[in-house]
Scaffold this motif. Sequence first.
Motif, PDB file in Angstrom:
ATOM      1  N   GLN A  13       6.372 -29.444  15.343  1.00 13.92           N
ATOM      2  CA  GLN A  13       5.763 -30.722  15.005  1.00 13.92           C
ATOM      3  C   GLN A  13       5.498 -31.492  16.287  1.00 13.92           C
ATOM      4  OE1 GLN A  13       8.039 -32.887  12.124  1.00 13.92           O
ATOM      5  NE2 GLN A  13       8.277 -31.122  10.753  1.00 13.92           N
ATOM      6  N   HIS A  17       3.710 -36.388  13.577  1.00 14.65           N
ATOM      7  CA  HIS A  17       2.968 -35.976  12.378  1.00 14.65           C
ATOM      8  C   HIS A  17       3.834 -35.075  11.518  1.00 14.65           C
ATOM      9  CE1 HIS A  17      -0.833 -37.777  13.580  1.00 14.65           C
ATOM     10  NE2 HIS A  17      -0.642 -37.284  14.801  1.00 14.65           N
ATOM     11  N   SER A  18       3.759 -35.242  10.242  1.00 17.02           N
ATOM     12  CA  SER A  18       4.578 -34.447   9.330  1.00 17.02           C
ATOM     13  C   SER A  18       3.940 -33.095   9.026  1.00 17.02           C
ATOM     14  CB  SER A  18       4.799 -35.203   8.018  1.00 17.02           C
ATOM     15  OG  SER A  18       3.555 -35.504   7.409  1.00 17.02           O
ATOM     16  N   GLU A  19       2.597 -33.006   9.222  1.00 23.13           N
ATOM     17  CA  GLU A  19       1.962 -31.729   8.898  1.00 23.13           C
ATOM     18  C   GLU A  19       2.360 -30.689   9.949  1.00 23.13           C
ATOM     19  OE1 GLU A  19      -0.610 -34.246   9.908  1.00 23.13           O
ATOM     20  OE2 GLU A  19       0.112 -35.303   8.131  1.00 23.13           O
ATOM     21  N   GLN A  21       1.794 -27.731  12.384  1.00 22.10           N
ATOM     22  CA  GLN A  21       0.670 -27.147  13.108  1.00 22.10           C
ATOM     23  C   GLN A  21       0.704 -25.639  12.939  1.00 22.10           C
ATOM     24  OE1 GLN A  21       0.362 -28.225  17.234  1.00 22.10           O
ATOM     25  NE2 GLN A  21      -0.731 -26.328  17.759  1.00 22.10           N
TER      26      GLN A  21
END
Length: 656
Positions: A13, A17-19, A21
């Motif tokens: 991460q 950002h929580s998404e 990669q």
Amino acid sequence: MLACAPQVGHAAQSDGHSEAQPQPEPLPLPPAVPAPQDVPFGGTLSLSVDATDLPRHVLSMKESIPLPARYTEKGGDFVLLYPMWLPGNHSPSGTIDQLGGLTVKADGKIIPWLRDTVTVSAFHIQVPQGTRQLDVSYQLLTPVSPKVGRVVMTDTMVNVQWSAVSLYPAGYFTRQIMVHPSVQFPAGWSYGTALRSDGKGAGSMVSFQPVSFNTLVDSPIFAGKYFRKFDLTQPDKVSVTLNVMADHPEDLAATEAQIEAHRNLVKQANLLFGSHHYAHYDFLLALTTKLGGIGLEHHQSSENSGPRGYFTQWDKTFGMRDLLAHEFTHSWDGKYRRPDGLWAPDFNTPQRGTGLWVYEGQTQYWGYVLAARAGLMTAAQVKDALAEVAAVYDNRQGRQWRPLIDTTNDPIIAQRSPQSWRSWQRSEDYYSEGQLIWLDADTLIRKMSDNKKSLNDFAKAFFGTNNGSIITSTYTFEDVVKTLNAVQPYDWETFLRDRLYHTSTHAPLDGITRGGAHVVYTEKPSDYVKSYSNLRHVSDFLFSLGLSVSKKGTVSEVLWGGPAWQAGVTRDQELLAVNGEAYDAEGLQDVITLAKNKDAAPIALLLKDGDRFHTVSVTYHGGLRYPHLEGDTQLLDTLLAPLGDQAGAKGDAAKK
């Protein structure tokens, strides 16, 4: 506070950002280049070379390639290959970096090509339906100076290597591809090659008979302004020619006695092997300081360079006169009989060099022996050469960690690039240490058989089969052992594996010591060391200070563990002064001699390393040391004697 790495198995991460990669994934490889198949290509390629652009050192080619019916009918991806795995180099050393100007046409229209991104020696051509022939043009941008690479074009000579100037269709054994070659030479030049003219050339353009792509690559050309041919043919009427070109016409002034020694080489090889594996043979020899050095074997020719004084300074150039004997031997050992790992269906399939201890090692052995038997070198000169080989490899400390068999990978690992510490890294030691192993085997066979058998018998049994055939015959380690046992029963498998696969403190010197001889060191160099050093432009202090120095004063080698190594000397440093006086070889010899006194001060060497100057102190009191053979050399004299003499001696013994 230490930063923590992401845990294995968890997506990284960033920036809060929580998404997660996505992690990168491997890109799939492109489709493989078509593998070679043992089927006829069908048509005959036409390849013409323009070798006249001497000022720019450019060879220009035009190649016409008839297409198989399936491409004419449907079109598709047609692949051309540039040869990379070159015979005799034992590595992917093709000069693809020199290829330029590649243009492909069909019916006069340009067809784009695309280089394979993995196999960069492969060129993809999308052939339009209905195309019957591709017309390809390109250049070989050969080195304009030694700083760029090996020079193959000068104002007086050209070396055409077909592997460098040709492209061939992928998907076929190269023995199944026929080529019709031709070359445009500068006006008035002569040439030598194993190829034969078809009589269709005009002026200075020579057209050759069609041959397989295998034969083409194996048939280089020497062409020059100053050229002589000498007939070496024996009573068997199989043509053998010595083709010599030179920088200067006066260098071609050979005496009849010198040429007779070359005829004797052919005679002695025929007696040794009891066969020949060429329809005709052409020695190619360039006497030059301008053309790049070359020493390469071919089935029906050699490809070699030598010093300008090869003939005119005959008494000084014997230190390289085993060269043609070595290359001639390769017609039997390496080209006809070949380790199975060194045969490949085309010139882009990887090879494996495990058998090079036979391919090169035994050839190195016969090169020395045949040179003596022919009179190219005297027996005394060859014994001096063997003393030097024995000393070099007995002092090569890399043998303590690296077995000889591993050096057969060096053509691929190092591709003959310079080494900082050759005596520790080891190089292609299978050549000369292999030579010592075969000397060991020869003398052992002679001792066990009471001189009734020898390695001569192995040579005839192993390399002399199928007289007249030029079809390669492959072999395995087990085949070598089997033939040795047929000559003289012994545990040859253990004998060979001990010397090939095990590390050791000392070189395999039993071939020298078996008859009562041994290596000693004196303060006087042998005539061979003088000749060898002069030809290579070095002064040899390897066995005293542990270094050698070029004529220009550059340290060319440092012996691992020797006195110079202990003092921190490395190769490529400039030796400027010795004990406060400007360096010259004779002065250093005097200093080493004076330092024999145990109370003498260390020898001070002023060295330039780049832009840095520094002085090192070398503690050494051993005096000058050069290797020689001492003791009973009768066994060596016997195996170096011409075979006719040996046969006569055996006959006399039988009568008694």
